[in-house]
Enzyme design. Sequence first.
Site, PDB file in Angstrom:
ATOM      1  N   ASN A   9       0.876  -1.179   0.000  1.00 20.24           N
ATOM      2  CA  ASN A   9       0.000   0.000   0.000  1.00 20.24           C
ATOM      3  C   ASN A   9       0.906   1.221   0.000  1.00 20.24           C
ATOM      4  O   ASN A   9       1.572   1.501   0.991  1.00 20.24           O
ATOM      5  CB  ASN A   9      -0.901  -0.024   1.249  1.00 20.24           C
ATOM      6  CG  ASN A   9      -1.656   1.285   1.413  1.00 20.24           C
ATOM      7  OD1 ASN A   9      -1.742   2.098   0.493  1.00 20.24           O
ATOM      8  ND2 ASN A   9      -2.206   1.504   2.603  1.00 20.24           N
ATOM      9  N   TRP A  10       0.906   1.910  -1.111  1.00 20.18           N
ATOM     10  CA  TRP A  10       1.843   3.035  -1.260  1.00 20.18           C
ATOM     11  C   TRP A  10       1.360   4.327  -0.618  1.00 20.18           C
ATOM     12  O   TRP A  10       2.099   5.303  -0.582  1.00 20.18           O
ATOM     13  CB  TRP A  10       2.114   3.280  -2.741  1.00 20.18           C
ATOM     14  CG  TRP A  10       3.066   2.298  -3.340  1.00 20.18           C
ATOM     15  CD1 TRP A  10       3.550   1.149  -2.761  1.00 20.18           C
ATOM     16  CD2 TRP A  10       3.677   2.388  -4.632  1.00 20.18           C
ATOM     17  NE1 TRP A  10       4.409   0.524  -3.612  1.00 20.18           N
ATOM     18  CE2 TRP A  10       4.509   1.260  -4.774  1.00 20.18           C
ATOM     19  CE3 TRP A  10       3.591   3.300  -5.672  1.00 20.18           C
ATOM     20  CZ2 TRP A  10       5.259   1.035  -5.929  1.00 20.18           C
ATOM     21  CZ3 TRP A  10       4.334   3.076  -6.826  1.00 20.18           C
ATOM     22  CH2 TRP A  10       5.160   1.954  -6.942  1.00 20.18           C
ATOM     23  N   LYS A  11       0.101   4.365  -0.212  1.00 15.81           N
ATOM     24  CA  LYS A  11      -0.442   5.587   0.401  1.00 15.81           C
ATOM     25  C   LYS A  11      -0.198   6.773  -0.540  1.00 15.81           C
ATOM     26  O   LYS A  11      -0.304   6.610  -1.751  1.00 15.81           O
ATOM     27  CB  LYS A  11       0.163   5.793   1.788  1.00 15.81           C
ATOM     28  CG  LYS A  11       0.054   4.516   2.623  1.00 15.81           C
ATOM     29  CD  LYS A  11       0.453   4.653   4.032  1.00 15.81           C
ATOM     30  CE  LYS A  11       0.281   3.289   4.716  1.00 15.81           C
ATOM     31  NZ  LYS A  11       0.468   3.342   6.157  1.00 15.81           N
ATOM     32  N   HIS A  96      -9.070   1.322   5.369  1.00 18.58           N
ATOM     33  CA  HIS A  96      -7.742   1.495   5.958  1.00 18.58           C
ATOM     34  C   HIS A  96      -7.830   2.449   7.149  1.00 18.58           C
ATOM     35  O   HIS A  96      -8.630   3.380   7.150  1.00 18.58           O
ATOM     36  CB  HIS A  96      -6.772   2.043   4.903  1.00 18.58           C
ATOM     37  CG  HIS A  96      -5.355   1.996   5.385  1.00 18.58           C
ATOM     38  ND1 HIS A  96      -4.819   2.974   6.187  1.00 18.58           N
ATOM     39  CD2 HIS A  96      -4.380   1.069   5.222  1.00 18.58           C
ATOM     40  CE1 HIS A  96      -3.565   2.642   6.480  1.00 18.58           C
ATOM     41  NE2 HIS A  96      -3.277   1.495   5.897  1.00 18.58           N
ATOM     42  N   GLU A  98      -6.094   4.844   8.045  1.00 22.05           N
ATOM     43  CA  GLU A  98      -5.932   6.279   7.732  1.00 22.05           C
ATOM     44  C   GLU A  98      -7.227   6.855   7.174  1.00 22.05           C
ATOM     45  O   GLU A  98      -7.542   8.025   7.402  1.00 22.05           O
ATOM     46  CB  GLU A  98      -4.749   6.466   6.775  1.00 22.05           C
ATOM     47  CG  GLU A  98      -3.426   6.282   7.511  1.00 22.05           C
ATOM     48  CD  GLU A  98      -2.335   5.604   6.716  1.00 22.05           C
ATOM     49  OE1 GLU A  98      -2.379   5.619   5.478  1.00 22.05           O
ATOM     50  OE2 GLU A  98      -1.420   5.042   7.357  1.00 22.05           O
ATOM     51  N   GLU A 168      -4.623  -4.769  10.679  1.00 25.27           N
ATOM     52  CA  GLU A 168      -3.578  -3.748  10.802  1.00 25.27           C
ATOM     53  C   GLU A 168      -3.777  -2.988  12.110  1.00 25.27           C
ATOM     54  O   GLU A 168      -4.557  -2.032  12.164  1.00 25.27           O
ATOM     55  CB  GLU A 168      -3.662  -2.759   9.635  1.00 25.27           C
ATOM     56  CG  GLU A 168      -3.462  -3.389   8.274  1.00 25.27           C
ATOM     57  CD  GLU A 168      -2.911  -2.397   7.264  1.00 25.27           C
ATOM     58  OE1 GLU A 168      -1.863  -2.695   6.686  1.00 25.27           O
ATOM     59  OE2 GLU A 168      -3.502  -1.323   7.073  1.00 25.27           O
ATOM     60  N   GLY A 174       3.271   2.408  10.491  1.00 23.06           N
ATOM     61  CA  GLY A 174       4.210   3.504  10.292  1.00 23.06           C
ATOM     62  C   GLY A 174       4.992   3.892  11.542  1.00 23.06           C
ATOM     63  O   GLY A 174       5.633   4.938  11.588  1.00 23.06           O
ATOM     64  N   SER A 214       4.202  -1.999   9.968  1.00 19.91           N
ATOM     65  CA  SER A 214       5.666  -2.050  10.095  1.00 19.91           C
ATOM     66  C   SER A 214       6.261  -3.400   9.677  1.00 19.91           C
ATOM     67  O   SER A 214       7.212  -3.883  10.299  1.00 19.91           O
ATOM     68  CB  SER A 214       6.105  -1.683  11.521  1.00 19.91           C
ATOM     69  OG  SER A 214       5.704  -0.361  11.825  1.00 19.91           O
ATOM     70  N   GLY A 235       3.353  -1.122   4.000  1.00 17.75           N
ATOM     71  CA  GLY A 235       3.395   0.296   3.651  1.00 17.75           C
ATOM     72  C   GLY A 235       4.808   0.689   3.251  1.00 17.75           C
ATOM     73  O   GLY A 235       5.265   0.405   2.136  1.00 17.75           O
ATOM     74  N   GLY A 236       5.526   1.309   4.190  1.00 19.15           N
ATOM     75  CA  GLY A 236       6.855   1.867   3.914  1.00 19.15           C
ATOM     76  C   GLY A 236       7.796   0.960   3.141  1.00 19.15           C
ATOM     77  O   GLY A 236       8.406   1.385   2.154  1.00 19.15           O
TER      78      GLY A 236
HETATM   79  P1  13P Z   1       3.689   0.461   7.333  1.00 17.84           P
HETATM   80  O1  13P Z   1       4.160  -0.850   6.761  1.00 17.84           O
HETATM   81  O2  13P Z   1       4.409   1.642   6.782  1.00 17.84           O
HETATM   82  O3  13P Z   1       3.630   0.422   8.830  1.00 17.84           O
HETATM   83  O4  13P Z   1       2.155   0.654   6.836  1.00 17.84           O
HETATM   84  C1  13P Z   1       1.254  -0.378   7.010  1.00 17.84           C
HETATM   85  C2  13P Z   1       0.006  -0.042   6.305  1.00 17.84           C
HETATM   86  O5  13P Z   1      -0.719   0.846   6.691  1.00 17.84           O
HETATM   87  C3  13P Z   1      -0.340  -0.818   5.098  1.00 17.84           C
HETATM   88  O6  13P Z   1      -1.638  -0.588   4.687  1.00 17.84           O
END
Ligand code: 13P
Length: 260
Positions: A9-11, A96, A98, A168, A174, A214, A235-236
């Site tokens: 997930n690149w956000k 999600h 966020e 999650e 993050g 993470s 994510g990251g």
């Molecule tokens: P991180 O891997 O950056 O913690 O993000 C997880 C995430 O929100 C994937 O949807």
Amino acid sequence: MRRMIIAGNWKMYKTLEETLVFFDELSSWEKDFRHENQILIFPPNLYTMSCLEKTRGNDIDIGVQNIYFKDFGAYTGEISPPMLTSIGCKYALVGHSERRHIFAENDEEINRKILSLLKHKKHIVFCVGEKENEREDGYTEQVLTNQLRYGLGDVGEKDMQQITIAYEPVWAIGTGKTATPEIAQDAHAFIRNWLKDNYSSHVANKARILYGGSVKVANCEGLLIQPDIDGALIGGASLKINDFIEIIKKGEEVANRKDQ
Ligand code: 13P
């Protein structure tokens, strides 16, 4: 045996140019790498068509990070499931944390999005997870139960084939604070059990439940090997081509071990 998914997930990261470079590298690597696991990436919605184009002929799936539940209309800034159909996109992320916490999406809206995507035959990655204070106060299972019950309201047994759940925990997203494999496994087992009680053993056994929060090269193996963890939503670490490829490789090794 459930087919595992390694998802990114690149956000709201990367320019178009950076995105194209990433997919050039990933696509040319993937062509020579035999994999059983599914590879799925959610780039920023704006780049969906370019990413579909770049991965044509590859075994890499592309999805959007969010949709609105109406088909068409005066909804400035939104995109809809029929629009996904029109560009050949089959996957969408829903709920999600966020979206829930920054954009104040509630369970009812999330449910409407899921129902709308199902109507248009999309595959859905539906995210659930508790906040840090909810875990500390002992409400994790209650929070997950509510998110599942309301998010999946009116979703029938057959529709569950189209749904992947992503656990999650908000406190792990993050933050670098990954859930331990034991904490993650417990939550996944709880979700699978909820599916058994509220749908059937068949749905529970088939459902793929991904862990997100993470996930990195260094910790992915310990998480993916857990019996109820069927993949990762990253994510990251999914933004860095080398890390993402390493996680895909480790996922493949783990899938082979689980298969034996
Ligand atoms: P991180 O891997 O950056 O913690 O993000 C997880 C995430 O929100 C994937 O949807």
